[in-house]
Design an enzyme around this catalytic site. Structure first.
Site, PDB file in Angstrom:
ATOM      1  N   LYS A   1       0.848  -1.191  -0.014  1.00 14.23           N
ATOM      2  CA  LYS A   1       0.106   0.034   0.213  1.00 14.23           C
ATOM      3  C   LYS A   1       0.690   1.164  -0.025  1.00 14.23           C
ATOM      4  CE  LYS A   1      -4.327  -2.046   2.083  1.00 14.23           C
ATOM      5  NZ  LYS A   1      -5.371  -1.785   2.912  1.00 14.23           N
TER       6      LYS A   1
ATOM      7  N   ASP B   1      -9.771   3.127   2.032  1.00 15.59           N
ATOM      8  CA  ASP B   1      -9.658   2.457   3.447  1.00 15.59           C
ATOM      9  C   ASP B   1      -9.935   3.534   4.539  1.00 15.59           C
ATOM     10  OD1 ASP B   1      -8.726   0.014   2.852  1.00 15.59           O
ATOM     11  OD2 ASP B   1      -6.477   0.709   2.816  1.00 15.59           O
TER      12      ASP B   1
END
Length: 251
Positions: free
Chosen positions: A72, A108
């Protein structure tokens, strides 16, 4: 069953490993519900192959991809552009490919803050990885005061005393990383694939926490946002939720 043909639009998941992920189940249920000729495939990608993988999905005509552990943060340098949220958070979990260019985005953080009441609250976030960075940014963006603690920090585990919100962004699911207290809002990004409660979620329910959000609902809402970025149409949320939790409903 998803049938992949020459007309099928592909999206995928870049991670290492990917075999455990429920994202293919989540997205393929959504595509099927809407009758879309799309398919979501796992793309196991070791760290040394990340650049090749990102360039590969663009070259192969993928519409995009999700990005999971451990990529990420590392994937940022392989994106052509970042949206405001990803740039601010320093974390990317969604790639959108358009005209051969790769846009990095992050869904997220909002998947957490949209399910709790964080404005003006104090929050303790456990973890220092890409998902944690996204959650911290989102919490601060909506007006929360945030403290971050990692498992390698001195004094681990910290106390959650005095915090209104407790977020577990570590992979710990079989033990309670930090004890919750009555009245807190608790979010656990970790989840059990069979839908059973993680140790933290069970503890939060046991002590009477005000709001308890499990990792499957976090996965659902970050996935819904990715789905809508790729397709440009509203995601069938209930169908996708049922797919994650192993439920079936009539069409």
């Amino acid at each position: 069953m998803i049938e992949i043909a020459g007309t099928t639009t592909l999206v995928g998941l870049l991670g290492w490993p990917t075999a455990h992920s429920l994202s293919p189940r989540l997205h393929n249920a959504g595509f099927a519900r809407l009758g879309l000729d799309w398919a979501y495939v796992p793309l196991p990608t070791p760290p040394e192959a990340l650049d090749d993988a990102v360039r590969g999905i663009a070259a192969a005509g993928f519409a995009g991809a999700n990005v999971t552990i451990p990529h990420k943060q590392a994937v940022i340098e392989h994106c052509d552009d970042l949206d405001e949220v990803a740039e601010r958070a320093g974390s990317v979990n969604t790639l959108v490919v358009a005209d051969g260019r790769v846009l990095g985005s992050s869904t997220d953080g909002a998947a957490v803050t949209d399910q709790i009441e964080a404005h003006g609250r104090s929050a303790l976030v456990l973890g220092t990885g890409g998902a944690a960075r996204a959650v911290v940014d989102a919490l601060r963006h909506v007006g929360a005061d945030v403290v971050v603690k990692g498992r390698r920090d001195a004094g681990w585990p910290p106390s959650s005393d005095g915090f209104d919100v407790l977020v577990n962004a570590t992979p710990v699911r079989d033990d309670v990383p930090v004890s919750p207290h009555p009245g807190q809002q608790v979010v656990d990004l970790a989840y059990n694939a069979d839908g059973s409660e993680t140790a933290l979620v069970a503890a939060a329910h046991a002590v009477g926490c005000d709001i308890v959000v499990d990792g499957l609902d976090v996965l659902l809402f970050q996935g819904v946002a990715s789905f809508e970025r790729w397709t440009g149409i509203p995601a069938p949320i209930q169908t996708m939720r049922d797919a994650l939790r192993g439920l079936e409903r009539p069409a």
